[in-house]
Motif scaffolding. Structure first.
Motif, PDB file in Angstrom:
ATOM      1  N   ASP A   1       0.854  -1.189   0.000  1.00  0.00           N
ATOM      2  CA  ASP A   1       0.000   0.000   0.000  1.00  0.00           C
ATOM      3  C   ASP A   1       0.891   1.241   0.000  1.00  0.00           C
ATOM      4  OD1 ASP A   1      -2.448  -1.394   0.046  1.00  0.00           O
ATOM      5  OD2 ASP A   1      -2.325  -1.652   2.219  1.00  0.00           O
ATOM      6  N   ILE A   2       0.894   1.960  -1.103  1.00  0.00           N
ATOM      7  CA  ILE A   2       1.726   3.151  -1.255  1.00  0.00           C
ATOM      8  C   ILE A   2       0.889   4.380  -0.930  1.00  0.00           C
ATOM      9  CG2 ILE A   2       3.018   4.555  -2.918  1.00  0.00           C
ATOM     10  CD1 ILE A   2       3.856   1.987  -4.290  1.00  0.00           C
ATOM     11  N   GLU A   3       1.434   5.247  -0.107  1.00  0.00           N
ATOM     12  CA  GLU A   3       0.728   6.446   0.324  1.00  0.00           C
ATOM     13  C   GLU A   3       1.315   7.690  -0.342  1.00  0.00           C
ATOM     14  OE1 GLU A   3       0.955   6.684   4.539  1.00  0.00           O
ATOM     15  OE2 GLU A   3       0.137   4.663   4.883  1.00  0.00           O
ATOM     16  N   GLU A   4       0.499   8.745  -0.389  1.00  0.00           N
ATOM     17  CA  GLU A   4       0.970  10.019  -0.893  1.00  0.00           C
ATOM     18  C   GLU A   4       2.208  10.463  -0.109  1.00  0.00           C
ATOM     19  OE1 GLU A   4      -0.536  14.676  -1.279  1.00  0.00           O
ATOM     20  OE2 GLU A   4      -1.937  13.091  -0.652  1.00  0.00           O
ATOM     21  N   GLY A   5       3.254  10.859  -0.824  1.00  0.00           N
ATOM     22  CA  GLY A   5       4.488  11.283  -0.185  1.00  0.00           C
ATOM     23  C   GLY A   5       5.534  10.195  -0.057  1.00  0.00           C
ATOM     24  N   TYR A   6       5.178   8.938  -0.354  1.00  0.00           N
ATOM     25  CA  TYR A   6       6.179   7.866  -0.333  1.00  0.00           C
ATOM     26  C   TYR A   6       7.262   8.167  -1.368  1.00  0.00           C
ATOM     27  CZ  TYR A   6       4.148   4.293   2.754  1.00  0.00           C
ATOM     28  OH  TYR A   6       3.712   3.584   3.844  1.00  0.00           O
ATOM     29  N   ARG A   7       8.515   7.931  -0.989  1.00  0.00           N
ATOM     30  CA  ARG A   7       9.637   8.137  -1.905  1.00  0.00           C
ATOM     31  C   ARG A   7       9.720   6.994  -2.906  1.00  0.00           C
ATOM     32  NH1 ARG A   7      13.561  11.342   0.705  1.00  0.00           N
ATOM     33  NH2 ARG A   7      14.877  11.021  -1.127  1.00  0.00           N
ATOM     34  N   ILE A   8      10.079   7.325  -4.134  1.00  0.00           N
ATOM     35  CA  ILE A   8      10.228   6.335  -5.194  1.00  0.00           C
ATOM     36  C   ILE A   8      11.484   5.509  -4.944  1.00  0.00           C
ATOM     37  CG2 ILE A   8      10.639   6.071  -7.677  1.00  0.00           C
ATOM     38  CD1 ILE A   8       8.977   8.623  -8.070  1.00  0.00           C
ATOM     39  N   ALA A   9      11.390   4.209  -5.173  1.00  0.00           N
ATOM     40  CA  ALA A   9      12.502   3.295  -4.905  1.00  0.00           C
ATOM     41  C   ALA A   9      13.603   3.436  -5.964  1.00  0.00           C
ATOM     42  CB  ALA A   9      12.002   1.856  -4.873  1.00  0.00           C
ATOM     43  N   TYR A  10      14.797   3.057  -5.579  1.00  0.00           N
ATOM     44  CA  TYR A  10      15.984   3.018  -6.451  1.00  0.00           C
ATOM     45  C   TYR A  10      16.249   4.358  -7.140  1.00  0.00           C
ATOM     46  CZ  TYR A  10      16.774  -1.892  -5.605  1.00  0.00           C
ATOM     47  OH  TYR A  10      17.050  -3.088  -4.991  1.00  0.00           O
ATOM     48  N   LEU A  11      16.038   5.444  -6.402  1.00  0.00           N
ATOM     49  CA  LEU A  11      16.404   6.770  -6.875  1.00  0.00           C
ATOM     50  C   LEU A  11      17.305   7.402  -5.824  1.00  0.00           C
ATOM     51  CD1 LEU A  11      16.191   9.074  -8.901  1.00  0.00           C
ATOM     52  CD2 LEU A  11      14.125   9.851  -7.705  1.00  0.00           C
ATOM     53  N   PRO A  12      18.634   7.376  -6.035  1.00  0.00           N
ATOM     54  CA  PRO A  12      19.550   7.944  -5.034  1.00  0.00           C
ATOM     55  C   PRO A  12      19.365   9.448  -4.909  1.00  0.00           C
ATOM     56  CG  PRO A  12      20.731   7.430  -7.055  1.00  0.00           C
ATOM     57  CD  PRO A  12      19.349   6.868  -7.218  1.00  0.00           C
ATOM     58  N   GLU A  13      19.418   9.928  -3.687  1.00  0.00           N
ATOM     59  CA  GLU A  13      19.273  11.362  -3.465  1.00  0.00           C
ATOM     60  C   GLU A  13      20.511  12.116  -3.938  1.00  0.00           C
ATOM     61  OE1 GLU A  13      18.709  13.900   0.536  1.00  0.00           O
ATOM     62  OE2 GLU A  13      17.028  12.574   0.064  1.00  0.00           O
ATOM     63  N   HIS A  14      21.682  11.515  -3.780  1.00  0.00           N
ATOM     64  CA  HIS A  14      22.932  12.192  -4.140  1.00  0.00           C
ATOM     65  C   HIS A  14      23.795  11.281  -5.011  1.00  0.00           C
ATOM     66  CE1 HIS A  14      22.012  15.157  -1.028  1.00  0.00           C
ATOM     67  NE2 HIS A  14      21.810  14.155  -0.192  1.00  0.00           N
ATOM     68  N   ARG A  15      24.325  11.866  -6.081  1.00  0.00           N
ATOM     69  CA  ARG A  15      25.351  11.209  -6.887  1.00  0.00           C
ATOM     70  C   ARG A  15      26.430  12.238  -7.194  1.00  0.00           C
ATOM     71  NH1 ARG A  15      25.183   6.464  -9.801  1.00  0.00           N
ATOM     72  NH2 ARG A  15      26.349   7.459 -11.479  1.00  0.00           N
ATOM     73  N   LEU A  16      27.677  11.909  -6.872  1.00  0.00           N
ATOM     74  CA  LEU A  16      28.800  12.821  -7.073  1.00  0.00           C
ATOM     75  C   LEU A  16      29.918  12.081  -7.777  1.00  0.00           C
ATOM     76  CD1 LEU A  16      30.358  15.502  -6.530  1.00  0.00           C
ATOM     77  CD2 LEU A  16      31.100  14.460  -4.358  1.00  0.00           C
ATOM     78  N   ASN A  17      30.407  12.668  -8.862  1.00  0.00           N
ATOM     79  CA  ASN A  17      31.550  12.111  -9.573  1.00  0.00           C
ATOM     80  C   ASN A  17      32.639  13.173  -9.676  1.00  0.00           C
ATOM     81  OD1 ASN A  17      32.930  11.676 -12.583  1.00  0.00           O
ATOM     82  ND2 ASN A  17      32.661   9.800 -11.417  1.00  0.00           N
ATOM     83  N   VAL A  18      33.864  12.798  -9.338  1.00  0.00           N
ATOM     84  CA  VAL A  18      35.026  13.679  -9.450  1.00  0.00           C
ATOM     85  C   VAL A  18      36.070  12.976 -10.304  1.00  0.00           C
ATOM     86  CG1 VAL A  18      36.841  14.931  -8.236  1.00  0.00           C
ATOM     87  CG2 VAL A  18      34.575  14.696  -7.187  1.00  0.00           C
ATOM     88  N   GLN A  19      36.565  13.673 -11.322  1.00  0.00           N
ATOM     89  CA  GLN A  19      37.613  13.125 -12.171  1.00  0.00           C
ATOM     90  C   GLN A  19      38.771  14.109 -12.240  1.00  0.00           C
ATOM     91  OE1 GLN A  19      36.356  11.722 -15.999  1.00  0.00           O
ATOM     92  NE2 GLN A  19      34.682  10.490 -15.170  1.00  0.00           N
ATOM     93  N   THR A  20      39.963  13.574 -12.216  1.00  0.00           N
ATOM     94  CA  THR A  20      41.151  14.407 -12.370  1.00  0.00           C
ATOM     95  C   THR A  20      42.239  13.589 -13.042  1.00  0.00           C
ATOM     96  OG1 THR A  20      42.677  15.893 -11.214  1.00  0.00           O
ATOM     97  CG2 THR A  20      42.133  13.823 -10.119  1.00  0.00           C
ATOM     98  N   GLY A  21      43.294  14.255 -13.447  1.00  0.00           N
ATOM     99  CA  GLY A  21      44.369  13.559 -14.127  1.00  0.00           C
ATOM    100  C   GLY A  21      45.644  14.370 -14.122  1.00  0.00           C
ATOM    101  N   LEU A  22      46.695  13.750 -14.578  1.00  0.00           N
ATOM    102  CA  LEU A  22      47.998  14.409 -14.675  1.00  0.00           C
ATOM    103  C   LEU A  22      48.694  13.881 -15.918  1.00  0.00           C
ATOM    104  CD1 LEU A  22      49.754  16.423 -13.027  1.00  0.00           C
ATOM    105  CD2 LEU A  22      50.900  14.419 -12.039  1.00  0.00           C
TER     106      LEU A  22
END
Length: 751
Positions: A641-662
């Motif tokens: 039973d899903i209620e109003e305001g329930y968060r959707i599954a498998y949706l991460p709140e935060h995703r951060l990618n950092v890339q660097t090189g030399l």
């Protein structure tokens, strides 16, 4: 000969660092790279190979767009599209097998399962096995043979249905080179990973050709209790030919692409209990030893391009065929207990004996309920069509109109013949088929015919670009159900859909270094064929607003809101739906998905060294807007039973990618770090209960290269550098891991 200059940045969207090909090595830089290609003045320009239009066009788009070119793809030598897309803001991904065999990609909060809510294309043509009648993309083109990947979101996606809510992905295959040239790329690594890629092509007069082949295989990083391999082998062969006709005022280009690919993989949906995962994340139970996917894919794509002055007409005719046999563990021979229940509570007295059979700890008893049901989801797909688009540039006073009009007539179908048979677990982990238990479980055919037309106008007024467009689709889908025994027709259901999708976006360069953008468009995902007459397509109104900065590096921030008036989900085996409900759509009423995409990149010069830094961040939140019961499990769990305001599954709140090189121009070292926050396994509110949580994780990747000679380059990559053990999914049956540490070495020789 004149010089045709092509801008090929790594991340052409401001806010991603670009890659500049240096003389002897792969390097990272913020400035766009430039590749000179000799061409006749009157040759047909191939700018339209990039849907985004390239770096200059991207910088003026009212929506987010990213171009990952061949230099960027070579930096980490990824064979997994998930890892390629980690650096793109607004993307939500769910790993599965660690190698990207069957990707799960979402854009701006759309469901990632089998990338079914994203329009996926190869060279501007729909690449899914059946994008309308069965959108779950069980086939995905090999990223190893691509020269670029484009991701775009916002109003511009209206051109590229049928899924226009989140965005679209276009994979650009290797172009025919102007001069005769070739390359051999050999790679070897952990778990007996082997990759051999080779291509050769060129142009002779008005005729061009390209031949390429790819073989990728591994024994797999998981350890089956019975000792067999858990990996895969893939083959991919392609041929391109082209011919140009030169006129005094016009040019024409004909191009034919033929492709064949196959796969034999020993992957499984069967995961582990939490305790077993903590003890050995890469273990596989004996009950999954027969799980196997075999498929073959064929491709025919003919393109004609006509150019005269400011007018261009491009036409594609295409046909893709896909056949698969997919053997997998479905259940025990009883409805009283499910595999997910057994793995969630293995110590429960009712589940203990079943758990021991799954692991091969004990053999099946005489009772039929202790027999394992192993099925083959055999399917045949066809996707074919005709599409054409006309582009015309009109200059009037201080206003420039770049008008595009497009038409696509598309047809696809899927034939399902699913079967099951009972197997007994023997002592030692072997499986033995039970005579007389083979049966058909599903026999049906889904078909779709779609006619889509659109018109788009990019209006340039001084430093402001206004994009207005509208798309209209007429779709007819049918489902025919056949008798399981004799194959006679039992029923036929038809669904007609008609939708008009307007959109508008604006980008204005306010100062030399700062610009703002905003847009609104109607989004749509077509309803799939179904036995239910009340299924409705997914619809939303999508908003975005943001800004771009170019000064100390390049930055972009875009806020988005997808306001659904009808949110839908589609059952799949991956999300735990019953086998007889696979590909059935369910509606959930209204919902909202909103978030922020941000990115920044800059290159530091240290004497003769370059040190680039790039970051991309995505915040996402999705909520159901009304109460309902998830009867099928399409949204998380059957009967929930899903209620109003329930968060959707498998949706991460935060995703951060950092890339660097030399790099110093001869050698280069690059590192990528990805952080993903915890996600819900099922919809809910508040803090996530331990049994419903997929923990946050951080993964580092490393690559290095050394240019020995102009022709020879040596390289090495390390995926999951620190060897972190992390969970990527709990559905459908237990905990499954991300890829283990993998060290590869390779060499490229150009000739």
């Amino acid at each position: 000969m004149s010089k045709l200059l092509l801008n090929l940045p790594l991340f052409s969207n401001p806010g991603r660092y670009a890659v500049k090909p240096l003389a002897l090595a792969v390097a990272l830089a913020t400035a766009p790279s430039v590749m000179a290609v000799e061409a006749n003045d009157d040759e047909v320009a191939l700018d339209n190979v990039y849907i985004t239009g390239g770096a200059d066009e991207i910088s003026r788009q009212p929506g987010s767009a990213t171009l990952i070119d061949d230099v960027a793809l070579d930096t980490f030598e990824y064979t997994d599209i998930h890892r390629v897309l980690n650096a793109v803001p607004g993307v939500n991904l769910q790993e599965e097998d660690g190698y990207g065999l069957r990707p799960n990609i979402g854009l701006r909060g759309t469901a990632p399962e089998r990338s079914k809510k994203v329009t996926v294309m190869e060279d501007g043509v729909l690449s899914g096995p059946a994008p309308y009648s069965a959108p779950a993309a069980y086939y995905f083109p090999n990223v190893s043979r691509m020269s670029a990947v484009e991701v775009f979101k916002g109003p511009s996606t209206i051109q590229y249905g049928p899924a226009t809510i989140g965005g679209a992905i276009n994979l650009v295959s290797r172009p025919i080179p102007f001069n005769r040239e070739g390359e051999v790329d050999v790679q070897y690594g952990s778990f007996n990973f082997q990759r051999l890629a080779a291509h050769y092509g060129g142009q002779q007069g008005d005729f061009g050709y390209l031949i390429e082949g790819l073989n990728v295989s591994t024994d797999g990083f998981k350890d089956l209790d019975t000792g067999e391999d858990t990996g895969f082998e893939r083959n991919d062969f392609n041929l391109k030919t082209s011919y140009q006709l030169q006129g005094s005022e016009s040019s024409q280009l004909f191009q034919l692409k033929l492709g064949y690919a196959d796969e034999n993989s020993d992957e499984t949906y069967l995961g582990l209990t939490k305790d077993d995962f903590d003890d050995d994340a890469y273990r596989r139970y004996a009950a999954s030893r027969l799980d196997n996917m075999e498929w073959e894919h064929t491709q025919i794509h003919l393109t004609h391009q006509f150019e005269m002055n400011d007018f261009t007409l491009t036409t594609d005719v295409y046909r893709n065929g896909f056949e698969r046999d997919w053997f997998k563990l479905n259940s025990f021979n009883t409805n009283d207990v499910s595999l997910s229940e057994i793995l969630a509570n293995p110590d429960d007295p009712q589940n203990r004996s079943f758990y021991q059979i799954l692991t091969g700890e004990r053999a099946s008893g005489q009772s039929e309920v202790e027999e394992l049901r192993i099925g083959n989801n055999g399917r045949e797909f066809v996707s074919q069509g005709f599409q054409t688009r006309a582009n015309y540039v009109l200059n009037s006073a201080d206003i420039t109109h770049d008008v595009e009009v497009g038409l696509r007539i598309h047809q696809d179908e899927i034939k399902r013949h699913h079967t099951e048979q009972s197997y007994r677990m023997l002592q030692g982990g072997d499986l033995q088929a039970v005579d007389g238990t083979f049966e058909s479980t599903t026999r049906n055919k889904d078909e779709a015919t779609a006619i889509a037309v659109y018109i788009k106008d990019d209006i340039q007024i001084d430093n402001t670009t206004i994009t207005v467009g509208v798309r209209h689709e007429e779709i007819e889908t049918t489902r025919t159900v056949y008798d399981l025994v004799n194959g006679s027709k039992v029923s036929k259901t038809t669904l007609n859909q008609s939708i008009t999708l307007p959109g508008i976006g604006v980008y204005s360069q306010l100062t030399e270094s700062f610009g703002v953008l905003g847009g609104v468009h109607k989004g749509f995902t077509a309803a799939t064929p179904s036995s239910s007459a009340d299924i409705q397509p997914e619809e939303s109104i999508n908003y975005e607003f943001g800004g771009r900065y170019s000064g100390y590096g390049q930055a972009e921030v875009i806020a988005f809101l997808n306001d659904y008036n009808q949110f839908s989900g589609t059952c799949s085996f991956q999300n735990g739906c019953d086998n007889d409900l696979v590909d059935e759509q369910a509606n959930a009423g209204n919902a909202q998905v909103y978030g922020v995409e941000a990115s920044w990149g800059h290159e530091y010069q240290l004497s003769n060294l370059s040190l680039p830094v790039s970051t991309s961040y995505t915040y996402s939140r999705g909520e159901f807007g009304e109460d309902f019961t998830d009867t099928s499990g399409a949204f998380g769990e059957a009967g929930l039973d899903i209620e109003e305001g329930y968060r959707i599954a498998y949706l991460p709140e935060h995703r951060l990618n950092v890339q660097t090189g030399l790099t110093n121009g001869v050698w280069a070292v690059h590192v990528s770090a990805l952080y993903q926050s915890e996600v819900r396994n099922v919809p809910g509110k508040g803090s996530i209960a331990e049994e419903d949580k997929v923990d946050a994780y951080t993964v580092f990747d490393l690559s290095g290269s050394y240019q020995v000679t102009k022709q020879l380059q040596l390289y090495s990559t390390v995926d999951n550098l620190l060897g972190n053990e992390y969970v990527v999914a709990v559905k459908p049956y237990g905990f499954r891991p991300g890829k283990d540490r993998s060290v590869n070495v390779g060499a490229k020789f150009k000739f």
